[in-house]
Enzyme design. Sequence first.
Site, PDB file in Angstrom:
ATOM      1  N   ASP A   1      -6.676   5.106   7.826  1.00 11.61           N
ATOM      2  CA  ASP A   1      -5.344   5.384   7.274  1.00 11.61           C
ATOM      3  C   ASP A   1      -4.954   6.834   7.596  1.00 11.61           C
ATOM      4  O   ASP A   1      -5.730   7.754   7.327  1.00 11.61           O
ATOM      5  CB  ASP A   1      -5.435   5.172   5.744  1.00 11.61           C
ATOM      6  CG  ASP A   1      -4.088   5.192   5.065  1.00 11.61           C
ATOM      7  OD1 ASP A   1      -3.078   4.880   5.719  1.00 11.61           O
ATOM      8  OD2 ASP A   1      -4.054   5.513   3.853  1.00 11.61           O
TER       9      ASP A   1
ATOM     10  N   GLY B   1       1.819   8.141  -3.704  1.00 10.43           N
ATOM     11  CA  GLY B   1       1.587   8.553  -5.090  1.00 10.43           C
ATOM     12  C   GLY B   1       2.691   8.031  -6.004  1.00 10.43           C
ATOM     13  O   GLY B   1       3.479   7.153  -5.626  1.00 10.43           O
TER      14      GLY B   1
ATOM     15  N   HIS C   1       4.396   2.254   3.620  1.00  5.92           N
ATOM     16  CA  HIS C   1       3.414   3.108   2.930  1.00  5.92           C
ATOM     17  C   HIS C   1       3.940   3.420   1.535  1.00  5.92           C
ATOM     18  O   HIS C   1       5.096   3.149   1.215  1.00  5.92           O
ATOM     19  CB  HIS C   1       3.210   4.406   3.719  1.00  5.92           C
ATOM     20  CG  HIS C   1       2.315   4.245   4.904  1.00  5.92           C
ATOM     21  ND1 HIS C   1       1.059   4.785   4.950  1.00  5.92           N
ATOM     22  CD2 HIS C   1       2.488   3.581   6.072  1.00  5.92           C
ATOM     23  CE1 HIS C   1       0.491   4.468   6.111  1.00  5.92           C
ATOM     24  NE2 HIS C   1       1.334   3.742   6.809  1.00  5.92           N
ATOM     25  N   GLY C   2       3.067   4.012   0.721  1.00  2.70           N
ATOM     26  CA  GLY C   2       3.508   4.437  -0.606  1.00  2.70           C
ATOM     27  C   GLY C   2       3.907   3.273  -1.485  1.00  2.70           C
ATOM     28  O   GLY C   2       4.889   3.349  -2.235  1.00  2.70           O
TER      29      GLY C   2
ATOM     30  N   ASN D   1      -2.585   2.315  -2.806  1.00  3.97           N
ATOM     31  CA  ASN D   1      -3.760   3.137  -3.081  1.00  3.97           C
ATOM     32  C   ASN D   1      -3.732   3.640  -4.528  1.00  3.97           C
ATOM     33  O   ASN D   1      -4.565   3.258  -5.362  1.00  3.97           O
ATOM     34  CB  ASN D   1      -3.812   4.320  -2.087  1.00  3.97           C
ATOM     35  CG  ASN D   1      -5.053   5.165  -2.250  1.00  3.97           C
ATOM     36  OD1 ASN D   1      -6.012   4.753  -2.882  1.00  3.97           O
ATOM     37  ND2 ASN D   1      -5.041   6.363  -1.692  1.00  3.97           N
ATOM     38  N   THR D   2      -2.754   4.474  -4.848  1.00  8.41           N
ATOM     39  CA  THR D   2      -2.728   5.141  -6.159  1.00  8.41           C
ATOM     40  C   THR D   2      -2.783   4.151  -7.331  1.00  8.41           C
ATOM     41  O   THR D   2      -3.449   4.408  -8.337  1.00  8.41           O
ATOM     42  CB  THR D   2      -1.448   6.009  -6.267  1.00  8.41           C
ATOM     43  OG1 THR D   2      -1.411   6.880  -5.136  1.00  8.41           O
ATOM     44  CG2 THR D   2      -1.433   6.834  -7.535  1.00  8.41           C
TER      45      THR D   2
HETATM   46  P1  13P Z   1       0.192   4.847  -2.616  1.00  8.32           P
HETATM   47  O1  13P Z   1      -0.948   5.736  -2.939  1.00  8.32           O
HETATM   48  O2  13P Z   1       1.504   5.426  -3.044  1.00  8.32           O
HETATM   49  O3  13P Z   1       0.008   3.455  -3.094  1.00  8.32           O
HETATM   50  O4  13P Z   1       0.288   4.792  -1.016  1.00  8.32           O
HETATM   51  C1  13P Z   1      -0.763   4.259  -0.270  1.00  8.32           C
HETATM   52  C2  13P Z   1      -0.557   4.481   1.186  1.00  8.32           C
HETATM   53  O5  13P Z   1       0.534   4.409   1.690  1.00  8.32           O
HETATM   54  C3  13P Z   1      -1.742   4.772   2.005  1.00  8.32           C
HETATM   55  O6  13P Z   1      -1.400   5.138   3.305  1.00  8.32           O
END
Ligand code: 13P
Length: 283
Positions: A84, A174, A203-204, A227-228
């Site tokens: 990533d 995030g 993403h995000g 991710n977050t």
């Molecule tokens: P988040 O942490 O906002 O869920 O984003 C994850 C991401 O895009 C990893 O590249």
Amino acid sequence: MLVNATEMLLKARDGHYGVPQFNINNLEWTKSVLTACEETKSPVILGVSEGAGKYMTGFKTVAAMVSAMVDSMGITVPVALHLDHGTYEGCKACIEAGFSSIMFDGSHYSIEENVEKTKELVALAHAHGMSIEAEVGSIGGVVGAGEIADPEECAKITALGVDFLAAGIGNIHGVYPANWKGLDFEALDRIHKATNNIPLVLHGGTGIPDEMIAKAISLGVSKININTECQLVFAEATRKYIEEGKDQQGKGFDPRKLLAPGAKAIEAKCKEKIELFGCAGKG
Ligand code: 13P
């Protein structure tokens, strides 16, 4: 066995659903994500940032651990192991280490330099049977502030033969600030039209409202990164366990018990996202 992410994303594009990229941080994380995907029969992309790779002692450790877990757990759904937001050097290291997919994030370079480096890495990745994601227009929170990508630049990068493309449309990594304006769907539509139906990456994913996710999928998004949100539910469940004093009851301090509520919370979060993205039963 690990697979690259090309076929699962082309199927998602044609079937109008999203494949999740869940980022992993350790063995427990990986086990939770794989369990959720196997139980729901969803394809999955395991995302590893350069920082997480370093934390797990290196990309070789990650590749060996994930490959062995897919085997030992009897996973039948397609699993891709993907770098990533890779640097040029990080991409090369993951190709060597046995990943099945890489992302080269050249969004902070000039478009000329992004093109030059992406082109070289496309050839390398494809020579190893790997898929490659590229980025245009910084996604806020990693290196930029949530730019809107230029469709012409997106077209230039797509023409290099990348397999899927991350293009900034106002998304940020995030937790979103309270005054966030939301995704720019007009920009997404322009990018989609300029990029020859390439699977697009959002993403995000944390905190994007469900209806925006559905609209993004309808406008060409095939991969959504989370991710977050997994980190938040893990921390919340672990905090609750400790605040309730459970680590001090019997053998509650045993890491297999201490980390279990967090692991279960990640599993539940992944299942919720799989349902939302429409990828259950597609693996
Ligand atoms: P988040 O942490 O906002 O869920 O984003 C994850 C991401 O895009 C990893 O590249």
